[in-house]
Design an enzyme around this catalytic site. Structure first.
Site, PDB file in Angstrom:
ATOM      1  N   GLY A  42       0.835  -1.198   0.000  1.00 31.77           N
ATOM      2  CA  GLY A  42       0.000   0.000   0.000  1.00 31.77           C
ATOM      3  C   GLY A  42       0.866   1.242   0.000  1.00 31.77           C
ATOM      4  N   SER A  43       0.301   2.311   0.516  1.00 35.03           N
ATOM      5  CA  SER A  43       0.998   3.598   0.474  1.00 35.03           C
ATOM      6  C   SER A  43       2.185   3.615   1.443  1.00 35.03           C
ATOM      7  CB  SER A  43       0.011   4.699   0.858  1.00 35.03           C
ATOM      8  OG  SER A  43      -0.498   4.424   2.154  1.00 35.03           O
ATOM      9  N   GLU A  86       5.751  -3.427   0.631  1.00 28.34           N
ATOM     10  CA  GLU A  86       5.704  -3.130  -0.814  1.00 28.34           C
ATOM     11  C   GLU A  86       4.900  -1.855  -0.961  1.00 28.34           C
ATOM     12  OE1 GLU A  86       7.123  -4.808  -3.272  1.00 28.34           O
ATOM     13  OE2 GLU A  86       7.615  -6.747  -2.378  1.00 28.34           O
ATOM     14  N   CYS A 110       1.622   0.659  -8.818  1.00 25.66           N
ATOM     15  CA  CYS A 110       2.804   1.114  -8.067  1.00 25.66           C
ATOM     16  C   CYS A 110       3.948   1.366  -9.039  1.00 25.66           C
ATOM     17  CB  CYS A 110       3.186   0.082  -7.024  1.00 25.66           C
ATOM     18  SG  CYS A 110       3.288  -1.575  -7.676  1.00 25.66           S
ATOM     19  N   GLY A 154       2.825   1.984   5.149  1.00 29.52           N
ATOM     20  CA  GLY A 154       3.999   1.139   5.397  1.00 29.52           C
ATOM     21  C   GLY A 154       4.803   1.620   6.582  1.00 29.52           C
TER      22      GLY A 154
HETATM   23  P1  NAD Z   1      -3.437   2.260   1.403  1.00 28.62           P
HETATM   24  O1  NAD Z   1      -2.132   2.451   2.071  1.00 28.62           O
HETATM   25  O2  NAD Z   1      -4.474   3.290   1.576  1.00 28.62           O
HETATM   26  O3  NAD Z   1      -4.102   0.865   1.889  1.00 28.62           O
HETATM   27  C1  NAD Z   1      -3.480  -0.358   1.688  1.00 28.62           C
HETATM   28  C2  NAD Z   1      -3.934  -1.359   2.731  1.00 28.62           C
HETATM   29  O4  NAD Z   1      -3.409  -0.988   4.007  1.00 28.62           O
HETATM   30  C3  NAD Z   1      -5.450  -1.444   2.919  1.00 28.62           C
HETATM   31  O5  NAD Z   1      -5.804  -2.798   3.089  1.00 28.62           O
HETATM   32  C4  NAD Z   1      -5.697  -0.642   4.182  1.00 28.62           C
HETATM   33  O6  NAD Z   1      -6.840  -1.031   4.885  1.00 28.62           O
HETATM   34  C5  NAD Z   1      -4.446  -0.939   4.974  1.00 28.62           C
HETATM   35  N1  NAD Z   1      -4.036   0.080   5.957  1.00 28.62           N
HETATM   36  C6  NAD Z   1      -4.116   1.427   5.819  1.00 28.62           C
HETATM   37  N2  NAD Z   1      -3.546   2.029   6.895  1.00 28.62           N
HETATM   38  C7  NAD Z   1      -3.110   1.051   7.717  1.00 28.62           C
HETATM   39  C8  NAD Z   1      -2.439   1.033   8.985  1.00 28.62           C
HETATM   40  N3  NAD Z   1      -2.110   2.161   9.613  1.00 28.62           N
HETATM   41  N4  NAD Z   1      -2.130  -0.169   9.536  1.00 28.62           N
HETATM   42  C9  NAD Z   1      -2.438  -1.328   8.903  1.00 28.62           C
HETATM   43  N5  NAD Z   1      -3.087  -1.373   7.712  1.00 28.62           N
HETATM   44  C10 NAD Z   1      -3.421  -0.196   7.127  1.00 28.62           C
HETATM   45  O7  NAD Z   1      -3.102   2.029  -0.162  1.00 28.62           O
HETATM   46  P2  NAD Z   1      -4.105   1.917  -1.396  1.00 28.62           P
HETATM   47  O8  NAD Z   1      -4.652   3.259  -1.717  1.00 28.62           O
HETATM   48  O9  NAD Z   1      -5.035   0.770  -1.222  1.00 28.62           O
HETATM   49  O10 NAD Z   1      -3.065   1.466  -2.555  1.00 28.62           O
HETATM   50  C11 NAD Z   1      -2.289   2.356  -3.290  1.00 28.62           C
HETATM   51  C12 NAD Z   1      -0.853   2.382  -2.796  1.00 28.62           C
HETATM   52  O11 NAD Z   1      -0.311   1.061  -2.786  1.00 28.62           O
HETATM   53  C13 NAD Z   1       0.057   3.173  -3.718  1.00 28.62           C
HETATM   54  O12 NAD Z   1       0.935   3.937  -2.935  1.00 28.62           O
HETATM   55  C14 NAD Z   1       0.812   2.090  -4.482  1.00 28.62           C
HETATM   56  O13 NAD Z   1       2.058   2.505  -4.997  1.00 28.62           O
HETATM   57  C15 NAD Z   1       0.966   1.046  -3.432  1.00 28.62           C
HETATM   58  N6  NAD Z   1       1.219  -0.272  -4.011  1.00 28.62           N
HETATM   59  C16 NAD Z   1       2.482  -0.766  -3.947  1.00 28.62           C
HETATM   60  C17 NAD Z   1       2.777  -2.006  -4.534  1.00 28.62           C
HETATM   61  C18 NAD Z   1       4.169  -2.562  -4.501  1.00 28.62           C
HETATM   62  O14 NAD Z   1       4.315  -3.748  -4.766  1.00 28.62           O
HETATM   63  N7  NAD Z   1       5.181  -1.792  -4.191  1.00 28.62           N
HETATM   64  C19 NAD Z   1       1.762  -2.720  -5.171  1.00 28.62           C
HETATM   65  C20 NAD Z   1       0.475  -2.186  -5.199  1.00 28.62           C
HETATM   66  C21 NAD Z   1       0.209  -0.958  -4.615  1.00 28.62           C
END
Ligand code: NAD
Length: 510
Positions: free
Chosen positions: A241-242, A263, A297, A246
């Site tokens: 995720g973001s 990731e 990503c 992370g």
């Molecule tokens: P996001 O960070 O908003 O959410 C991702 C996940 O994390 C969700 O399941 C959410 O519920 C959970 N989450 C959010 N805050 C949390 C916390 N404090 N503790 C635990 N879990 C939490 O991201 P998004 O908008 O769903 O996805 C987009 C982002 O993901 C972009 O930044 C993209 O680059 C990244 N991404 C990276 C990869 C990679 O392999 N590097 C792959 C796909 C997406």
């Protein structure tokens, strides 16, 4: 195929349970979460989210199952994964279609995502017979030394909306053959795709008498992810995720000395050299920048173009952008589908305002689309701006189809620019000059986890290790030796002599 038929094929009902321990669903007692499609704004289905009690039940069951699952021979676990791959082949059409409808990516990309799941199953099946450790020579006579890799326990998987299903399989299929059990928390923006996967895998789990708890699912939002990060029953949390997320997960898991596999976001650039094949460069740049509406990503966010081909390449870009069809991603004529939701549209509009404020020159204007076919309010025009690399907005990952272009004179400056962002996921150079390509790949070249030559930044194969450096989090998933993240290393020394010599020649007698 009509969406109602797709949903019924995948076992989706109007209101689904949001917790499962494997083949069994648990009555989830949390709030109801409704999933709307960004394609047409319609309700797909609803799901009951988990309470802390539901969460604890799923984790406890995963722990119980681990005691048994780790004793199964790895190739036998691989056989289960082989059958998961077969089930995914069977459901590729409806699952790909649901992913496309719930997330908004093109139908081809929806199918591609399921194909990646099938590919990782195939990879993991082979891997189940190749989980090698090394042997070393002992410094002591009649001693043998080697290392082996054991499973960790319960692996928690937190995934992002943009790859609603593939990220789960990259983690879980490797984790399974390695002898772990998994609990998956899909994105709250794409929960129905998660439920569909659980239904598909349940058939295989049942048919093979896999212990209940090996493959759990919990539907919830950020708080549910936080439970996982703070839970010492979960030795590894793999979070996608973001960067903001992370940093929170990494800190929480580190505070209990657990392991995390992160990731996170990217800010990927393509360097277009004066020696590039400009037609290949153009196709790579456009697929990279507008594919998945800029929500990968690995999306190409920056183009760093040599001054001698700058104007020519810019013209080609503008002409190509004019051809883009923006619309329903399930229609094969469309190149660009919607953003995930209205918040993402607001973030897109904000980034455009910021880049203009900073002095960015509009090359292709953006805009939010309204009217027939765009009723969901999630469709935007891909935009291009001429910028300076160091501007804060350019340094930031905006998850939308906004492409920043800039000019360079010397390749070393282009590489410095490409590296000069907080993220370090994917990178590429377009050149037919061998010296340029090798410099880009050398230790003084790209600082990213992925560095390509004459291939764009997005669309990696599962055979390689996938992930990035710096604020991308440092994790590696999928191919190569990424499986080691799902195991613990143990060094074994065996003495078959009738003496007890000590290492380093230390003398000790009583
Ligand atoms: P996001 O960070 O908003 O959410 C991702 C996940 O994390 C969700 O399941 C959410 O519920 C959970 N989450 C959010 N805050 C949390 C916390 N404090 N503790 C635990 N879990 C939490 O991201 P998004 O908008 O769903 O996805 C987009 C982002 O993901 C972009 O930044 C993209 O680059 C990244 N991404 C990276 C990869 C990679 O392999 N590097 C792959 C796909 C997406």
């Amino acid at each position: 195929m009509k969406m109602n038929k797709v949903l019924s094929k995948l076992g989706i009902v109007q209101v689904n349970e949001g917790a499962a321990t494997g083949a069994k669903w648990i009555k989830a007692k949390g709030e109801k979460l409704e999933s709307y499609s960004p394609v047409d704004g319609k309700l797909i289905a609803a799901v009951n989210t988990v309470t802390r009690e539901n969460y604890d039940e799923v984790i406890a069951q995963a722990q119980t199952a681990f005691a048994e699952w780790r004793m199964w021979p790895a190739p036998k676990r691989g056989e289960v994964v082989r059958q998961v791959g077969e089930a995914l082949r069977k459901y590729k059409e409806p699952l790909g279609r649901l992913v496309s409808y719930e997330m908004g990516k093109s139908l081809q990309e929806g199918y591609g995502e399921v194909q990646e799941m099938i590919d990782i199953c195939d990879f993991a099946v082979g891997l189940s017979r190749q989980l090698y450790g090394l042997t070393m020579h002992s410094e002591r006579p009649q001693h043998r030394m080697y290392e082996q890799w054991h499973p960790l326990g319960v692996v928690g998987i937190i995934s992002a909306f943009n790859f609603p299903v593939a990220v789960w399989s990259w983690n879980s299929m490797l984790a399974f053959v390695c002898g772990n059990t998994c609990v998956w928390k899909p994105s709250e923006k794409t929960p129905i795709s998660g439920i569909a996967c659980q239904n598909i895998i349940a058939e295989v789990l049942k048919a093979n008498n896999v212990p209940e708890g090996v493959c759990g699912l919990i539907i919830g939002g950020r708080e549910t992810g936080e439970w996982m990060s703070n839970d010492s029953r979960v030795p590894l949390v793999s979070a996608t995720g973001s960067t903001r997320m992370g940093k929170a997960v990494g800190a929480a898991v580190a505070a209990r000395l657990g392991r995390s596999l992160l990731e996170l976001g990217g800010n990927n650039a393509i360097i277009v050299s004066e020696s590039a094949d400009l037609n290949i460069a153009l196709r790579a740049a456009i697929f990279g920048a507008v594919g998945t509406a800029g929500q990968r990503c690995t999306t190409t966010r920056r183009l760093i173009i040599h001054e001698n081909v700058y104007e020519q390449f810019k013209k080609k870009l503008v002409a190509a952008y004019k051809q883009l069809v923006i619309g329903d991603p399930l229609d094969e004529q469309s190149h660009v589908g919607p953003l995930i939701d209205q918040d993402a549209v607001a973030a897109y509009a904000h980034a455009i305002a910021e880049v203009k404020k900073a002095g960015g020159k509009t090359i292709v204007a953006g805009g939010i689309l309204t009217g027939e076919g765009y009723e969901s309010g999630c469709y935007v025009k891909p935009a291009i701006f001429e910028v300076q690399n160091e501007w804060p907005i350019v340094q930031h990952e905006t998850f939308a189809p906004i492409l920043y272009i800039t000019k360079y004179t010397a390749l070393t400056d282009a590489i410095a620019m490409q590296n000069n962002v907080p993220q370090g996921l994917s990178s590429a150079i377009m050149t037919l000059n061998m010296r340029e390509a090798e410099l880009f790949l050398s230790a003084t070249g790209s600082d990213c986890g992925i560095a390509n030559v004459n291939i764009g930044t997005s669309g990696a194969e599962i055979g390689g290790a996938f992930g990035g450096e710096k604020e991308t989090g440092g994790g590696r998933e999928r191919g190569s030796d990424s499986w080691k993240a799902y195991r613990r290393r143990q060094t074994n020394t065996i003495n078959y002599s009738d003496q007890l010599p000590l290492a380093q020649g230390i003398k000790f007698s009583v």
